[in-house]
Structure formats: structure tokens, C-alpha cells
Design an enzyme around this catalytic site. Sequence first.
Site, PDB file in Angstrom:
ATOM      1  N   TYR A  73     -11.854 -28.171 -23.368  1.00 36.91           N
ATOM      2  CA  TYR A  73     -11.706 -29.396 -22.582  1.00 36.91           C
ATOM      3  C   TYR A  73     -12.023 -29.140 -21.118  1.00 36.91           C
ATOM      4  O   TYR A  73     -12.143 -27.991 -20.681  1.00 36.91           O
ATOM      5  CB  TYR A  73     -10.291 -29.980 -22.742  1.00 36.91           C
ATOM      6  N   ARG A 117     -18.628 -24.875 -17.107  1.00 34.07           N
ATOM      7  CA  ARG A 117     -17.444 -24.188 -17.648  1.00 34.07           C
ATOM      8  C   ARG A 117     -17.168 -24.659 -19.075  1.00 34.07           C
ATOM      9  O   ARG A 117     -16.820 -23.853 -19.943  1.00 34.07           O
ATOM     10  CB  ARG A 117     -16.233 -24.434 -16.736  1.00 34.07           C
ATOM     11  N   LYS A 173     -11.142 -22.654 -21.207  1.00 28.89           N
ATOM     12  CA  LYS A 173     -10.317 -23.855 -21.058  1.00 28.89           C
ATOM     13  C   LYS A 173     -10.194 -24.485 -22.442  1.00 28.89           C
ATOM     14  O   LYS A 173     -10.935 -25.401 -22.802  1.00 28.89           O
ATOM     15  CB  LYS A 173     -10.964 -24.803 -20.032  1.00 28.89           C
TER      16      LYS A 173
HETATM   17  N1  PLP Z   1      -5.618 -22.384 -14.097  1.00 27.74           N
HETATM   18  C1  PLP Z   1      -5.177 -23.135 -15.110  1.00 27.74           C
HETATM   19  C2  PLP Z   1      -4.382 -22.494 -16.194  1.00 27.74           C
HETATM   20  C3  PLP Z   1      -5.445 -24.519 -15.142  1.00 27.74           C
HETATM   21  O1  PLP Z   1      -5.019 -25.266 -16.167  1.00 27.74           O
HETATM   22  C4  PLP Z   1      -6.171 -25.099 -14.077  1.00 27.74           C
HETATM   23  C5  PLP Z   1      -6.482 -26.536 -14.042  1.00 27.74           C
HETATM   24  O2  PLP Z   1      -6.079 -27.297 -14.858  1.00 27.74           O
HETATM   25  C6  PLP Z   1      -6.592 -24.281 -13.036  1.00 27.74           C
HETATM   26  C7  PLP Z   1      -6.325 -22.922 -13.072  1.00 27.74           C
HETATM   27  C8  PLP Z   1      -7.376 -24.839 -11.879  1.00 27.74           C
HETATM   28  O3  PLP Z   1      -8.693 -25.119 -12.276  1.00 27.74           O
HETATM   29  P1  PLP Z   1      -9.578 -26.218 -11.537  1.00 27.74           P
HETATM   30  O4  PLP Z   1      -9.561 -25.879 -10.085  1.00 27.74           O
HETATM   31  O5  PLP Z   1     -10.907 -26.073 -12.144  1.00 27.74           O
HETATM   32  O6  PLP Z   1      -8.929 -27.551 -11.806  1.00 27.74           O
END
Ligand code: PLP
Length: 285
Positions: free
Chosen positions: A32, A51, A147
Site C-alpha cells: 500500500y 516505492r 510498505k
Molecule cells: N515508517 C513507517 C513505519 C510508516 O508507516 C510511515 C508512514 O506511514 C513512515 C515511516 C513515513 O513514511 P512517509 O514519509 O513516506 O509517509
Amino acid sequence: MSICYLDGNFLPRDEARISPMDRGFLFGDGGYEVIPVYGRKPFRLDEHLNRLSNTLAEIRLADPLERTAWVSIVNELVARNPWDDQSIYVHVSRGADRVRNHAFPVPTRPTVFLMSDPLARVPPALVASGVAAVSAVDTRWLRCDLKTTSLLANCLLRQQAVDQGCAETILFRDGFLTEGAASNIFVVREGVILAPPKSHLILPGITYDVVISLAAAHGQPCEVCEISEEEVRSADELWLTSSSKEVLAIIRLDDRPVGKGVPGPVCRAMYDRYQAFRDRESGHD
Ligand code: PLP
């Protein structure tokens, strides 16, 4: 009313239906993204789609759509929903099978689901005050760089913060900082920003990358290095970053003040730079 996209159709979210045999439901088998939209323009869309495509490749789920199709579905979803600022959730699961079976279905027909919500901005008062966090041992699997929709460990860890009236849970593995339950974590010591290195132990945050490039562009010292638990606990500043929270100061950790117990100057400067960069990218300055 929120309009969503499910397997080729745009429809009201209340009317969307998937099979209980979907592997996203049975196994959390999918990937996701969450993409913020400002003034109807998706922010860092390419980076989010890159990503997603990396996640799908690493979990051996063939990307069901070409890049141009992804871009046009996201843009159409934004156009069909009523809000200028939105949060777009993009989800690809390994689809449904006739029986519940850990092994992949043959053939695989992925389920593609996107939905929109109004973007929940962090209230200015919270940006000004900062938030409290708790800490926990990082109990997640060893592919936190992906993710994936299997988020039970993240949910349990985030709930520890909520149960204690806090905003985030900061995670340590083997005595070193990894990230937050749903954010990346930055440390400031003696004017230098420290960030944990990208590895299979943390999500490569889109906001993390923006912050590091903004630091470089403004001559702000920044080091990517392993950060011990002790360095976190004695930091001058701690912040979390994510697409939805942007740059947010953490002023208490496990009920003790971080630094002076107020958002620090490096965080405030980065917050301002991030806002300016985001407005520029979204064509709002
Ligand atoms: N780390 C985790 C575990 C996350 O779930 C998220 C965002 O949901 C992030 C880091 C930050 O990622 P981003 O800056 O791409 O939103």
C-alpha cells in the site's frame, strides 16, 4: 461522500465490496501507499509510486498496472472527490482464491483499491507544542523497508502510545533506533541532525528523503548513522516525520522531557522549510 476505485470502477466507498477470500483480508497479503494531496496536486507522486512498485516486486506480486495508468487513476480519484486537500490510500492485494491456502493463487488476479479522505492536517497548536511519545522494542519482521498491509505489529505498537495518551511509539531494535510505529524519527545533537540509515529495518520515508535533501540544500549538518537508544534519550531534539504528520517535534519520551521540553530550533527551521518546499512543489507560493 467519498468516491473510491476498485478493480476498474469508481464508486461510492459505501458500495465497494471485496470477497472474504481476498488474501488482503485473510493474510494481510499486499502492499500500500498513502499519498497526500495539496490543492488537488498529489505530493511526490512519482516517489510514492516508485516505492509501491518496489514493495510489489519484493513481495513477488506483479504490478497490475502501468505507471501511466496509476497516475491517471490517482488523478481521477482526486478529481472525483470534493476536497482540495486529500489523503489517497492505494492498496494492491494478491486477490482472492477459491480456498484458503498460504501458497500464491494461480493465476493471481490482484485486487486494486484506492480511496480518498480529506487530508487531516496537524493542528497548528500541536505543531507549536510538540507531542509526547513512548518507546518499545521493535517487534516487527525483518522487511520493514516494504510498505505491506500486514500491519498488526505496527498497530499494537502504536496502540501502546495511544493507551498512554501519546502520539507515537519510538522503536528500538538491539539497542538502536529504527523508526516510529508509523513515522521516521530524527534526532538532533549539538546542532547536527542524525537519521538512522535506510535498511531492511526501516521504511524509506518519502518525508525522510525530503528532510535530508532540505538539510543539504540549506547547509544544515546532517549525518545518516546508527543511533543508540542512549543517544535518543539524551537528544537535544527528537522529531517524527511522515506524509501526514510532516515534521512534528517530540517533546517528551517515556514521560521525561526531550532536551528543553519544547520544540527545538532545528525542528522549527525544518518545519518551515518543509512547508515552503511543499507549497512550491504544489504550485502555491
Ligand atoms: N515508517 C513507517 C513505519 C510508516 O508507516 C510511515 C508512514 O506511514 C513512515 C515511516 C513515513 O513514511 P512517509 O514519509 O513516506 O509517509
